[in-house]
Design an enzyme around this catalytic site. Structure first.
Site, PDB file in Angstrom:
ATOM      1  CE  LYS A 121      -6.650 -24.047  49.910  1.00  0.00           C
ATOM      2  NZ  LYS A 121      -8.103 -23.977  49.633  1.00  0.00           N
ATOM      3  CB  SER A 196      -8.511 -21.450  46.742  1.00  0.00           C
ATOM      4  OG  SER A 196      -9.058 -22.139  47.865  1.00  0.00           O
ATOM      5  CB  SER A 220     -11.687 -24.144  47.418  1.00  0.00           C
ATOM      6  OG  SER A 220     -12.010 -22.800  47.197  1.00  0.00           O
TER       7      SER A 220
END
EC number: 6.3.5.7
Length: 541
Positions: A121, A196, A220
């Site tokens: 990420k 996210s 997330s």
């Protein structure tokens, strides 16, 4: 004032699922599977084990494996858009070097993650690779170091294939909040992958990489895992070092893991977990070899979960939760009962208080953490006549709408005259939530719930309704407030789109009980019949 803690704890109630309900669970246990195939799909297999065995046997080279994944990534990326940056040349060089070391007989060449392609990420720092946090203000920023979790992956032999897309600085639930692109769901490219960490989840679902890292501040990792039909783990706060993770809400942030199987998720957790002198909040507890404790399907007893007590949280199956999601979770509960566990309903009256408390606390911490992005210490700088103008214009041009809104919310909650009414009260609620979970987990080994109140929704469906988007976090934020571990495994489908949309079962445990969650999740995954969590996209490529 909130009720005293002791009085609040006594409000928690438990009851055995009634017989009619258990019959109802059984009736829906096969709710909406993926399209039928000529043979029943088998249990999820470990890609990491397969890669390791093929390297050790000489059946395949790391270059071949890397080429296969990169080829699939190139075919699927135009529609999925999981990655902000792909380091394909570096990945190929890494694979060739690994093959050279294996050929020369270096005994330590085949580490636990040798040849395993990992997506990271983009709010985790990576040396010699862009790390933007999904924000224009950090566009072009390249850290001089790896985050601890990334460094440990590299040391174990993993190949970092690129940086995955996210909502800007982790603030969002759809990955539509990225400053660069909108990621789609591999099950239906008109829908969101969640957020996210949507890029990390969609990359696993589309098999663009073997495993991936995400971050989880309020769900997330777990919500995207549910939306994309993959395994997602949010560890206990402090289990994985946060050094190198761009801070959103420091008391809530954790680094999490994605995989296509529980075994793969357990393997990377064993690698990245553990104390780090660079993070004073990281735990000194020993890290077990989580994957070694997982039993294969052919060695399981007929009732492998005998003696396990599971509480299904009443408040997560009521109003506001899609009926298809409720049916899938009830089917999962029935399956757990058939495996020998005792499943009872448990009420956590403080559960609904978590969402407003979370957004006050997370926004308050974000307003402080994001002050560093001022165009001087970090980020793109805008030319201006004065210092205040430089600060204001750099942030105005570099930060997105959602980030600005949360900074304003947090600053307001912390301001004089409102601190007691908002921030202090939210911290009191957080204490209530911790106590209610502690009390429930003294009576149950695991608590279960949906990971999200619905399956993946359409791109743009909630863009103009932030409150509806925030409400989607109701299932997950309490776990972060309490600092507990939680595992999401795919458990069924709802009828929508061409092939149905996956639903994830959330399993919540006591602090540092990741091993138990992974054991139960692995048994659940291996014994779940008639489901295939491979998106139709892969059949087309």
């Amino acid at each position: 004032m909130p009720p005293p803690l002791q009085a609040h704890r006594l409000l928690i109630s438990h009851r055995r699922l009634p017989t009619p309900a258990r019959r109802r669970f059984t009736a829906v246990s096969s709710v909406q599977s993926a399209p039928a195939t000529t043979s029943a799909p088998g249990p999820a297999t470990s890609s990491i084990l397969s890669i390791r065995e093929s390297l050790l046997s000489g059946e395949r080279t790391a270059a071949d494996i890397t080429s296969e994944y990169l080829s699939r990534l190139r075919r699927t990326e135009p529609s999925v858009r999981s990655f902000i940056h792909v380091a394909d040349a570096a990945a190929e060089r890494h694979a060739e070097e690994l093959d050279r070391r294996i050929a020369s007989g270096e005994k330590d060449a085949v580490g636990p993650l040798a040849g395993v392609l990992v997506g990271v990420k983009d709010n985790l720092c990576t040396a010699n690779m862009p790390s933007t946090g999904g924000s224009r203000i950090l566009q072009g920023y390249q850290p001089a170091y790896d985050a601890t979790a990334v460094r440990r992956l590299r040391e174990a032999g993993a190949i970092v294939v690129g940086k995955t897309n996210l909502d800007e600085f982790g603030m969002g639930s759809t990955t539509e909040g990225s400053a660069f692109q909108v990621t789609t769901n591999p099950w239906d490219d008109s829908r969101v992958p969640g957020g996210s960490s949507g890029g990390s989840a969609s990359a696993i679902s589309a098999r663009q990489c073997v495993v991936s890292l995400g971050s989880d501040t309020g769900g997330s990792v777990r919500q995207p895992a549910s939306f994309c039909g993959v395994v997602g783990l949010k560890p206990t706060y402090g289990r994985i070092s946060r050094f190198g993770l761009m801070a959103y809400a420091s008391s809530l942030d954790v680094v999490g893991c994605f995989g296509s199987s529980v075994f793969d998720t357990a393997t990377i957790l064993s690698v990245v977990a553990g104390h780090d002198k660079m993070d004073s909040t990281s735990s000194t507890q020993d890290v077990p070899d989580y994957a070694s404790k997982l039993v294969s399907l052919d060695l399981l007893e007929s009732k492998p979960l005998n003696g396990v007590r599971i509480g299904i949280i009443q408040e997560t199956l009521g109003e506001g939760v899609d009926t298809g999601v409720v049916s899938s979770i009830q089917g999962a509960a029935s399956h757990l009962e058939r495996l020998g566990s005792v499943v009872e309903e448990v009420s956590l009256p403080s559960f609904s208080l978590g969402l407003p408390a979370y957004y006050i606390l997370a926004s308050s911490e974000a307003s402080s953490n994001l002050s560093r992005y001022d165009g001087i210490r970090y980020g793109r700088q805008v030319s201006a006549d004065g210092l205040n103008e430089l600060y204001g214009e750099s942030r105005a041009n570099g930060l997105g709408h959602e980030v600005k809104m949360r900074i304003l919310m947090g600053t307001y909650a912390l301001s004089a005259g409102y601190y007691d009414a908002y921030y202090k009260r939210a911290q009191q609620v957080r204490t209530l939530i911790k106590e209610s979970f502690k009390y429930a987990l003294e009576r149950y080994d695991i608590l279960i719930s949906p990971a999200a109140p619905s399956a993946a929704y359409k791109i743009g469906e909630k863009t103009n309704d932030p409150l509806a988007m925030y409400a989607g976090d109701i299932m997950t934020v309490n776990v972060n407030l309490a600092g507990l571990p939680a595992l999401v495994v795919p458990c069924g489908f709802v009828e929508d789109g061409a092939a149905g949309l996956p639903v994830g079962l959330q399993m919540i445990g006591s602090p540092f009980s990741e091993g138990n969650l992974l054991r139960v999740g692995h048994i659940f995954e291996q014994t779940l019949q008639d489901f295939s969590f491979v998106p139709p996209l892969l059949a087309e490529c």
